[in-house]
Write a protein that holds these residues in place. Structure first.
Motif, PDB file in Angstrom:
ATOM      1  N   LYS A 159      60.646  32.852  28.139  1.00  0.00           N
ATOM      2  CA  LYS A 159      60.431  31.441  27.816  1.00  0.00           C
ATOM      3  C   LYS A 159      60.587  31.204  26.315  1.00  0.00           C
ATOM      4  O   LYS A 159      61.240  30.240  25.884  1.00  0.00           O
ATOM      5  CB  LYS A 159      59.036  31.003  28.284  1.00  0.00           C
ATOM      6  CG  LYS A 159      58.842  31.054  29.788  1.00  0.00           C
ATOM      7  CD  LYS A 159      57.420  30.681  30.185  1.00  0.00           C
ATOM      8  CE  LYS A 159      57.228  30.732  31.697  1.00  0.00           C
ATOM      9  NZ  LYS A 159      55.848  30.352  32.096  1.00  0.00           N
ATOM     10  N   TRP A 214      60.875  27.994  36.390  1.00  0.00           N
ATOM     11  CA  TRP A 214      60.320  27.304  35.206  1.00  0.00           C
ATOM     12  C   TRP A 214      61.426  26.596  34.426  1.00  0.00           C
ATOM     13  O   TRP A 214      61.267  25.434  34.018  1.00  0.00           O
ATOM     14  CB  TRP A 214      59.612  28.332  34.314  1.00  0.00           C
ATOM     15  CG  TRP A 214      59.318  27.842  32.928  1.00  0.00           C
ATOM     16  CD1 TRP A 214      58.249  27.082  32.539  1.00  0.00           C
ATOM     17  CD2 TRP A 214      60.102  28.071  31.737  1.00  0.00           C
ATOM     18  NE1 TRP A 214      58.315  26.822  31.183  1.00  0.00           N
ATOM     19  CE2 TRP A 214      59.441  27.416  30.667  1.00  0.00           C
ATOM     20  CE3 TRP A 214      61.287  28.755  31.474  1.00  0.00           C
ATOM     21  CZ2 TRP A 214      59.938  27.436  29.366  1.00  0.00           C
ATOM     22  CZ3 TRP A 214      61.767  28.772  30.177  1.00  0.00           C
ATOM     23  CH2 TRP A 214      61.113  28.116  29.142  1.00  0.00           C
ATOM     24  N   TRP A 215      62.537  27.260  34.230  1.00  0.00           N
ATOM     25  CA  TRP A 215      63.653  26.716  33.455  1.00  0.00           C
ATOM     26  C   TRP A 215      64.224  25.465  34.111  1.00  0.00           C
ATOM     27  O   TRP A 215      64.514  24.468  33.455  1.00  0.00           O
ATOM     28  CB  TRP A 215      64.723  27.784  33.302  1.00  0.00           C
ATOM     29  CG  TRP A 215      65.854  27.501  32.360  1.00  0.00           C
ATOM     30  CD1 TRP A 215      67.179  27.561  32.652  1.00  0.00           C
ATOM     31  CD2 TRP A 215      65.770  27.167  30.973  1.00  0.00           C
ATOM     32  NE1 TRP A 215      67.937  27.288  31.541  1.00  0.00           N
ATOM     33  CE2 TRP A 215      67.094  27.036  30.484  1.00  0.00           C
ATOM     34  CE3 TRP A 215      64.713  26.972  30.095  1.00  0.00           C
ATOM     35  CZ2 TRP A 215      67.388  26.709  29.167  1.00  0.00           C
ATOM     36  CZ3 TRP A 215      64.998  26.652  28.771  1.00  0.00           C
ATOM     37  CH2 TRP A 215      66.321  26.516  28.325  1.00  0.00           C
ATOM     38  N   LYS A 216      64.346  25.517  35.423  1.00  0.00           N
ATOM     39  CA  LYS A 216      64.849  24.354  36.145  1.00  0.00           C
ATOM     40  C   LYS A 216      63.845  23.206  36.059  1.00  0.00           C
ATOM     41  O   LYS A 216      64.222  22.031  35.906  1.00  0.00           O
ATOM     42  CB  LYS A 216      65.119  24.712  37.596  1.00  0.00           C
ATOM     43  CG  LYS A 216      65.724  23.556  38.405  1.00  0.00           C
ATOM     44  CD  LYS A 216      65.988  23.952  39.848  1.00  0.00           C
ATOM     45  CE  LYS A 216      66.591  22.780  40.613  1.00  0.00           C
ATOM     46  NZ  LYS A 216      66.822  23.124  42.046  1.00  0.00           N
ATOM     47  N   SER A 243      63.336  31.410  36.256  1.00  0.00           N
ATOM     48  CA  SER A 243      64.396  30.461  36.601  1.00  0.00           C
ATOM     49  C   SER A 243      63.803  29.180  37.186  1.00  0.00           C
ATOM     50  O   SER A 243      64.302  28.076  36.924  1.00  0.00           O
ATOM     51  CB  SER A 243      65.376  31.098  37.584  1.00  0.00           C
ATOM     52  OG  SER A 243      66.501  30.266  37.799  1.00  0.00           O
ATOM     53  N   LEU A 248      69.516  31.474  30.034  1.00  0.00           N
ATOM     54  CA  LEU A 248      68.237  31.986  30.522  1.00  0.00           C
ATOM     55  C   LEU A 248      68.318  33.466  30.886  1.00  0.00           C
ATOM     56  O   LEU A 248      67.431  34.249  30.521  1.00  0.00           O
ATOM     57  CB  LEU A 248      67.772  31.187  31.745  1.00  0.00           C
ATOM     58  CG  LEU A 248      66.428  31.678  32.309  1.00  0.00           C
ATOM     59  CD1 LEU A 248      65.296  31.304  31.374  1.00  0.00           C
ATOM     60  CD2 LEU A 248      66.173  31.155  33.702  1.00  0.00           C
ATOM     61  N   ALA A 293      64.299  31.462  25.315  1.00  0.00           N
ATOM     62  CA  ALA A 293      65.069  30.305  25.782  1.00  0.00           C
ATOM     63  C   ALA A 293      64.836  29.105  24.883  1.00  0.00           C
ATOM     64  O   ALA A 293      65.777  28.367  24.543  1.00  0.00           O
ATOM     65  CB  ALA A 293      64.698  29.980  27.228  1.00  0.00           C
ATOM     66  N   ASP A 302      72.984  27.332  27.742  1.00  0.00           N
ATOM     67  CA  ASP A 302      72.120  27.698  28.865  1.00  0.00           C
ATOM     68  C   ASP A 302      72.219  29.199  29.033  1.00  0.00           C
ATOM     69  O   ASP A 302      73.158  29.709  29.642  1.00  0.00           O
ATOM     70  CB  ASP A 302      72.570  26.959  30.126  1.00  0.00           C
ATOM     71  CG  ASP A 302      71.648  27.226  31.317  1.00  0.00           C
ATOM     72  OD1 ASP A 302      70.721  28.041  31.172  1.00  0.00           O
ATOM     73  OD2 ASP A 302      71.879  26.629  32.387  1.00  0.00           O
ATOM     74  N   HIS A 357      70.918  28.853  38.830  1.00  0.00           N
ATOM     75  CA  HIS A 357      69.611  28.952  39.478  1.00  0.00           C
ATOM     76  C   HIS A 357      69.775  29.351  40.943  1.00  0.00           C
ATOM     77  O   HIS A 357      69.026  30.204  41.452  1.00  0.00           O
ATOM     78  CB  HIS A 357      68.878  27.606  39.365  1.00  0.00           C
ATOM     79  CG  HIS A 357      67.577  27.573  40.100  1.00  0.00           C
ATOM     80  ND1 HIS A 357      66.458  28.238  39.668  1.00  0.00           N
ATOM     81  CD2 HIS A 357      67.228  26.951  41.274  1.00  0.00           C
ATOM     82  CE1 HIS A 357      65.462  28.033  40.526  1.00  0.00           C
ATOM     83  NE2 HIS A 357      65.905  27.252  41.503  1.00  0.00           N
TER      84      HIS A 357
END
Length: 586
Positions: free
Chosen positions: A323, A281-283, A279, A298, A326, A296, A54
């Motif tokens: 999204k 959002w993923w975090k 990124s 992404l 993932a 992981d 990230h």
């Protein structure tokens, strides 16, 4: 000996129709569940951590192109349009320019101009007046097939002898052979297949060109095409390769190359901004950090999304599909390596019901996963309701449920050490590969005017979804079968064919590649059928074929998604990280 292919119609005869789903889209907080992930002793596949952290993504300095360069690009674009307007005066030169524009990644700037030029050629000029040579034949066939025009392989008949084979003299025409070979990847199932019959001859000629090691300006293109035809390649990645290849021979004094370089950097800066958004959002949802057994991936998921919807105007689609991809990767890992049979059944049931009542019965690691899925899909569905008044959630939820049921079937096979027949495997595997989930979301993300006819086709697994997913599945199996066999998995197309036929692994690879060729011919036919074009619209048709392309690219040399290698890293660098040097910068 001719290759006998299993019929590629191993699909459930039952048509899938969604049940009634709640229209409310409540959002639950993830933080109340993050602390509940229990530390249970479970197997781990030991996936490598991502190299794209990230912090690295957020450190990217977006390569914004200033106003002066944008104005310059617009002026160069007007020059391209001026040349295209002369199509009736110089038809062949304009057709060659259209091909060049597309290969350089500029097609999105001139979609209407290209279509208008091709229509004027069709209605004003006899094609046989401009297709005397093999190169012209192949290029015209390719261009018109690419844009949905009706064109027959009979146009190649004047290049054939009385035995139905290409005349020997064409093997000395490198450009012509290459053009015919590229055209052969756009053939349909069931048509007069001159090009497919001649394909072994064309491949042999191209290999002979490389073996001769003569000074041939097309050697790099020949090698590139033999690795994978242009029609099977993701457009933006191909544009980067072609721009750099053309620079070797043209330098920086070609205005089309200048425009392509500017355009590539503009689109890349947009991609960087989008990647930073997903990124964050993923975090925020914390799945990768809390579920330490999952991949992981992404950035690789963003590459998928950019492969399916590369056009710059489809930013919303790329963010949404990243999204989706993932979440698919996480859920796939739960079914493949972590969940117990009872837990997987529980999770499947909860996804099928698509409500929150069953969440309390899930183990903690599944709770956070389901809630991430539930919130993300409902948010995407809410956007569709808000913008178009169409509730997409029932269809999307049903696609996720069908995929989870297919995951469960495969998990059961592996748990019980069962290797199914190839037909039974493919009936399930084209669903489990997730193509239908991706494309169903893509439809709502790229389509401006949603129609009931298209919704019915999505629910009933239209052949467009099926063949794109089948290509995805067969490419996936060809790229990952070695690792799966080493892990002791019992169900993939290679192993199923080996057990069923008694063939060695290499022979089964060849057999599956034969099925892949047939799948491409079926997809080509479906994307060119007028009722599919009118039903779904061009943006979704392109998404369907682009899913097949990014699948072919990702698994060409192994598992480029699950176990990224140098080639995977270079894809990320070339598409997202490293800009092209502008004229005067080197």
């Amino acid at each position: 000996m001719s290759l006998h292919l299993v019929s590629l119609s191993p699909f459930p005869s039952k048509l899938y129709t969604p049940k009634n789903f709640p229209t409310k889209c409540p959002r639950l907080c993830y933080s109340t569940l993050r602390s509940q992930i229990s530390q249970i002793e479970r197997p781990s596949p030991n996936y490598k951590p991502t190299i794209w952290t990230h912090d690295f993504i957020m450190s990217l300095k977006v390569n914004n192109v200033d106003e002066e360069l944008q104005e310059r690009a617009e002026k160069m674009g007007e020059e391209v349009r001026r040349v295209m307007d002369e199509v009736l005066i110089r038809p062949w030169q304009v057709l060659e320019m259209i091909d060049e524009v597309q290969r350089l990644g500029l097609g999105h700037r001139f979609e209407d101009d290209i279509l208008e030029a091709l229509e004027r050629v069709v209605f004003s000029i006899r094609l046989d007046n401009i297709v005397a040579s093999p190169h012209k034949c192949g290029l015209v066939f390719k261009l018109f097939r690419q844009h949905g025009f009706e064109v027959s392989q009979d146009m190649f008949s004047h290049l054939m002898d009385e035995n139905g084979e290409f005349i020997p003299t064409i093997q000395n025409d490198t450009k012509g052979i290459l053009s015919l070979y590229e055209a052969s990847s756009l053939t349909f199932d069931g048509e007069n297949d001159i090009l497919q019959i001649a394909k072994p001859f064309l491949i042999k000629c191209l290999k002979n060109i490389l073996m001769a090691k003569e000074d041939c300006s097309l050697s790099e293109e020949v090698s590139h095409a033999l690795e994978l035809p242009l029609h099977y390649r993701p457009p933006r990645l191909e544009a980067r390769w072609y721009i750099e290849e053309c620079r070797k021979t043209r330098g920086y004094n070609d205005f089309l190359l200048d425009l392509a370089t500017l355009d590539f950097n503009m689109v890349q800066s947009l991609y960087q901004t989008e990647l930073q958004e997903v990124s964050r959002w993923w975090k925020d949802i914390g799945l990768a950090s809390k579920l330490n057994f999952v991949r992981d991936r992404l950035v690789e998921c963003y590459i998928w999304a950019a492969g399916v919807t590369p056009q710059p105007q489809l930013s919303k689609a790329r963010i949404g599909l990243t999204k989706v991809s993932a979440l698919i990767t996480i859920i796939d890992d739960i079914y493949d390596v972590y969940g117990s049979p009872d837990e997987l059944q529980l999770f499947t049931n909860v996804v099928k019901k698509w409500d929150l009542d069953g969440v309390k019965d899930l183990p903690d690691y599944m709770k956070i996963c389901f809630l991430a899925l539930y919130n993300t899909v409902n948010e995407l569905g809410y956007d569709t309701v808000k913008e178009q008044g169409v509730n997409s959630i029932p269809i999307l939820a049903k696609k996720w449920a069908d995929m989870c049921e297919a995951f469960l079937v495969e998990a059961t096979w592996n748990s019980n050490k069962v290797t199914p027949s190839l037909k039974d495997y493919l009936e399930n595997a084209w669903v489990s590969v997730s193509g239908s989930v991706i494309l169903s979301h893509a439809y709502f993300l790229v389509t401006q005017n949603i129609t009931n006819e298209a919704l019915d086709a999505l629910q009933n697994y239209n052949d467009l979804l099926r063949w794109s997913s089948m290509i995805f599945r067969l490419c996936n199996d060809l790229g990952t079968s070695k690792a799966e066999l080493e892990r002791g998995e019992t169900a993939n197309s290679i192993l199923c064919h080996m057990r069923e036929s008694g063939h060695l692994e290499l022979d089964s690879h060849d057999y599956i590649r034969g099925l892949l060729d047939e799948a491409w011919k079926n997809l080509n036919k479906n994307i060119n059928e007028s009722h599919n074009i009118s039903r779904f619209g061009k943006p979704f048709i392109e998404a369907a074929i682009n899913l097949a392309r990014i699948s072919q690219c990702t698994y060409q040399h192994g598992d480029g998604h699950g176990s990224p290698d140098t080639k995977s890293k270079n894809r990320v660098l070339s598409l997202i990280i490293l800009p092209l040097a502008l004229h005067g910068q080197e």
